[in-house]
Design a protein around this motif. Sequence first.
Motif, PDB file in Angstrom:
ATOM      1  N   LEU A  74       0.884  -1.161   0.000  1.00 25.78           N
ATOM      2  CA  LEU A  74       0.000   0.000   0.000  1.00 25.78           C
ATOM      3  C   LEU A  74       0.920   1.208   0.000  1.00 25.78           C
ATOM      4  O   LEU A  74       1.851   1.285   0.814  1.00 25.78           O
ATOM      5  CB  LEU A  74      -0.886  -0.004   1.248  1.00 25.78           C
ATOM      6  N   ALA A  75       0.699   2.134  -0.913  1.00 26.37           N
ATOM      7  CA  ALA A  75       1.568   3.303  -1.029  1.00 26.37           C
ATOM      8  C   ALA A  75       0.793   4.571  -0.687  1.00 26.37           C
ATOM      9  O   ALA A  75      -0.347   4.746  -1.119  1.00 26.37           O
ATOM     10  CB  ALA A  75       2.126   3.405  -2.436  1.00 26.37           C
ATOM     11  N   VAL A  76       1.437   5.427   0.090  1.00 28.42           N
ATOM     12  CA  VAL A  76       0.907   6.757   0.379  1.00 28.42           C
ATOM     13  C   VAL A  76       1.924   7.739  -0.196  1.00 28.42           C
ATOM     14  O   VAL A  76       3.080   7.761   0.229  1.00 28.42           O
ATOM     15  CB  VAL A  76       0.714   6.987   1.891  1.00 28.42           C
ATOM     16  N   TYR A  77       1.482   8.514  -1.177  1.00 27.63           N
ATOM     17  CA  TYR A  77       2.339   9.522  -1.804  1.00 27.63           C
ATOM     18  C   TYR A  77       1.980  10.872  -1.200  1.00 27.63           C
ATOM     19  O   TYR A  77       0.860  11.349  -1.385  1.00 27.63           O
ATOM     20  CB  TYR A  77       2.107   9.564  -3.324  1.00 27.63           C
ATOM     21  N   HIS A  78       2.901  11.473  -0.485  1.00 25.80           N
ATOM     22  CA  HIS A  78       2.674  12.769   0.158  1.00 25.80           C
ATOM     23  C   HIS A  78       3.619  13.778  -0.487  1.00 25.80           C
ATOM     24  O   HIS A  78       4.803  13.830  -0.157  1.00 25.80           O
ATOM     25  CB  HIS A  78       2.932  12.665   1.658  1.00 25.80           C
ATOM     26  N   MET A  79       3.107  14.562  -1.420  1.00 26.23           N
ATOM     27  CA  MET A  79       3.957  15.482  -2.168  1.00 26.23           C
ATOM     28  C   MET A  79       4.521  16.589  -1.277  1.00 26.23           C
ATOM     29  O   MET A  79       5.579  17.136  -1.578  1.00 26.23           O
ATOM     30  CB  MET A  79       3.173  16.078  -3.338  1.00 26.23           C
ATOM     31  N   GLY A  80       3.848  16.888  -0.183  1.00 28.26           N
ATOM     32  CA  GLY A  80       4.366  17.891   0.739  1.00 28.26           C
ATOM     33  C   GLY A  80       5.697  17.482   1.346  1.00 28.26           C
ATOM     34  O   GLY A  80       6.575  18.323   1.559  1.00 28.26           O
ATOM     35  N   MET A  81       5.863  16.192   1.633  1.00 30.69           N
ATOM     36  CA  MET A  81       7.134  15.713   2.175  1.00 30.69           C
ATOM     37  C   MET A  81       8.253  15.867   1.154  1.00 30.69           C
ATOM     38  O   MET A  81       9.402  16.098   1.505  1.00 30.69           O
ATOM     39  CB  MET A  81       7.046  14.243   2.589  1.00 30.69           C
ATOM     40  N   TYR A  82       7.905  15.720  -0.106  1.00 32.48           N
ATOM     41  CA  TYR A  82       8.885  15.846  -1.180  1.00 32.48           C
ATOM     42  C   TYR A  82       9.405  17.276  -1.269  1.00 32.48           C
ATOM     43  O   TYR A  82      10.559  17.508  -1.589  1.00 32.48           O
ATOM     44  CB  TYR A  82       8.220  15.427  -2.488  1.00 32.48           C
ATOM     45  N   ARG A  83       8.549  18.244  -0.971  1.00 30.23           N
ATOM     46  CA  ARG A  83       8.903  19.652  -1.083  1.00 30.23           C
ATOM     47  C   ARG A  83       9.358  20.289   0.226  1.00 30.23           C
ATOM     48  O   ARG A  83       9.980  21.337   0.221  1.00 30.23           O
ATOM     49  CB  ARG A  83       7.707  20.449  -1.606  1.00 30.23           C
ATOM     50  N   GLU A  84       8.984  19.699   1.338  1.00 30.28           N
ATOM     51  CA  GLU A  84       9.245  20.312   2.645  1.00 30.28           C
ATOM     52  C   GLU A  84      10.133  19.402   3.488  1.00 30.28           C
ATOM     53  O   GLU A  84       9.651  18.461   4.124  1.00 30.28           O
ATOM     54  CB  GLU A  84       7.922  20.569   3.367  1.00 30.28           C
ATOM     55  N   PRO A  85      11.435  19.657   3.496  1.00 28.97           N
ATOM     56  CA  PRO A  85      12.363  18.785   4.225  1.00 28.97           C
ATOM     57  C   PRO A  85      12.013  18.626   5.711  1.00 28.97           C
ATOM     58  O   PRO A  85      12.237  17.562   6.277  1.00 28.97           O
ATOM     59  CB  PRO A  85      13.722  19.471   4.068  1.00 28.97           C
ATOM     60  N   GLU A  86      11.444  19.652   6.316  1.00 26.72           N
ATOM     61  CA  GLU A  86      11.094  19.553   7.735  1.00 26.72           C
ATOM     62  C   GLU A  86      10.031  18.482   7.983  1.00 26.72           C
ATOM     63  O   GLU A  86      10.093  17.758   8.977  1.00 26.72           O
ATOM     64  CB  GLU A  86      10.619  20.908   8.281  1.00 26.72           C
ATOM     65  N   ILE A  87       9.078  18.362   7.084  1.00 32.21           N
ATOM     66  CA  ILE A  87       8.038  17.342   7.246  1.00 32.21           C
ATOM     67  C   ILE A  87       8.624  15.954   6.962  1.00 32.21           C
ATOM     68  O   ILE A  87       8.331  14.993   7.675  1.00 32.21           O
ATOM     69  CB  ILE A  87       6.815  17.637   6.356  1.00 32.21           C
ATOM     70  N   TYR A  88       9.456  15.863   5.960  1.00 35.84           N
ATOM     71  CA  TYR A  88      10.139  14.605   5.651  1.00 35.84           C
ATOM     72  C   TYR A  88      10.946  14.137   6.866  1.00 35.84           C
ATOM     73  O   TYR A  88      10.850  12.986   7.295  1.00 35.84           O
ATOM     74  CB  TYR A  88      11.038  14.800   4.430  1.00 35.84           C
ATOM     75  N   ASP A  89      11.740  15.050   7.418  1.00 35.68           N
ATOM     76  CA  ASP A  89      12.560  14.719   8.593  1.00 35.68           C
ATOM     77  C   ASP A  89      11.691  14.333   9.784  1.00 35.68           C
ATOM     78  O   ASP A  89      11.992  13.367  10.488  1.00 35.68           O
ATOM     79  CB  ASP A  89      13.464  15.889   8.974  1.00 35.68           C
ATOM     80  N   TRP A  90      10.620  15.088  10.009  1.00 38.93           N
ATOM     81  CA  TRP A  90       9.709  14.786  11.118  1.00 38.93           C
ATOM     82  C   TRP A  90       9.161  13.363  10.973  1.00 38.93           C
ATOM     83  O   TRP A  90       9.176  12.585  11.931  1.00 38.93           O
ATOM     84  CB  TRP A  90       8.554  15.805  11.157  1.00 38.93           C
ATOM     85  N   ARG A 142       9.619  26.474  -3.853  1.00 43.20           N
ATOM     86  CA  ARG A 142      10.800  25.668  -3.535  1.00 43.20           C
ATOM     87  C   ARG A 142      11.142  24.688  -4.642  1.00 43.20           C
ATOM     88  O   ARG A 142      10.261  24.125  -5.269  1.00 43.20           O
ATOM     89  CB  ARG A 142      10.539  24.824  -2.279  1.00 43.20           C
ATOM     90  N   PRO A 143      12.432  24.449  -4.820  1.00 44.01           N
ATOM     91  CA  PRO A 143      12.808  23.360  -5.726  1.00 44.01           C
ATOM     92  C   PRO A 143      12.351  22.027  -5.124  1.00 44.01           C
ATOM     93  O   PRO A 143      12.245  21.915  -3.909  1.00 44.01           O
ATOM     94  CB  PRO A 143      14.329  23.442  -5.791  1.00 44.01           C
ATOM     95  N   ALA A 144      12.063  21.075  -5.959  1.00 41.29           N
ATOM     96  CA  ALA A 144      11.559  19.780  -5.503  1.00 41.29           C
ATOM     97  C   ALA A 144      12.637  18.969  -4.788  1.00 41.29           C
ATOM     98  O   ALA A 144      13.799  19.064  -5.118  1.00 41.29           O
ATOM     99  CB  ALA A 144      11.001  18.990  -6.684  1.00 41.29           C
ATOM    100  N   GLY A 145      12.198  18.187  -3.832  1.00 46.85           N
ATOM    101  CA  GLY A 145      13.056  17.183  -3.209  1.00 46.85           C
ATOM    102  C   GLY A 145      13.515  17.526  -1.813  1.00 46.85           C
ATOM    103  O   GLY A 145      13.691  18.683  -1.480  1.00 46.85           O
ATOM    104  N   PRO A 146      13.653  16.486  -0.967  1.00 47.12           N
ATOM    105  CA  PRO A 146      14.182  16.699   0.374  1.00 47.12           C
ATOM    106  C   PRO A 146      15.650  17.082   0.311  1.00 47.12           C
ATOM    107  O   PRO A 146      16.302  16.894  -0.720  1.00 47.12           O
ATOM    108  CB  PRO A 146      14.000  15.347   1.072  1.00 47.12           C
ATOM    109  N   LYS A 147      16.126  17.626   1.396  1.00 46.13           N
ATOM    110  CA  LYS A 147      17.527  18.065   1.404  1.00 46.13           C
ATOM    111  C   LYS A 147      18.458  16.888   1.148  1.00 46.13           C
ATOM    112  O   LYS A 147      18.178  15.757   1.524  1.00 46.13           O
ATOM    113  CB  LYS A 147      17.850  18.774   2.714  1.00 46.13           C
TER     114      LYS A 147
END
Length: 148
Positions: A74-90, A142-147
């Motif tokens: 099951l996949a959950v695609y969250h585009m916000g995490m892709y653009r916002e490193p803080e959410i990805y890290d969290w 923002r440019p795309a992608g986590p840091k």
Amino acid sequence: MTFDEYVQNIDEKWKVAFLKTWETIETHLPQGFEIGISHGMPGFEVPLEQYPKGYHVDNEPLPFIGIAAQKRHLAVYHMGMYREPEIYDWFTEEYPKHMTTKLNMGKSCIRFTNPKKIPYELLAELAEKMTVDKWIELYESRPAGPKA
């Protein structure tokens, strides 16, 4: 394809987990996102009425979260995490507090390989983290992608 048609075609192994994941995210997502089908999967998007430019690739509504029942996960695609490193890290820091399994994740795609082991509370928190306005602002600025 409609949402109901998508659900009808989900393998029974994933149907309950898909629906519970869907309900969890839908319940906790800030107002303003709409249900849609994008790239062959149901999800939540910014309607063209709110963001007329749409997604730069196809000028369709701007996708935000997609949920797909695949053959093996099951996949959950969250585009916000892709653009916002803080959410990805969290998310990557919080995941081990909710799960004993290893995180299986790409830049925006979280994959769950066991339908009985999905961190619904964590997904609820993730869904609450970004409003429509914040997503539009982030998408444009923002440019795309986590840091790196």
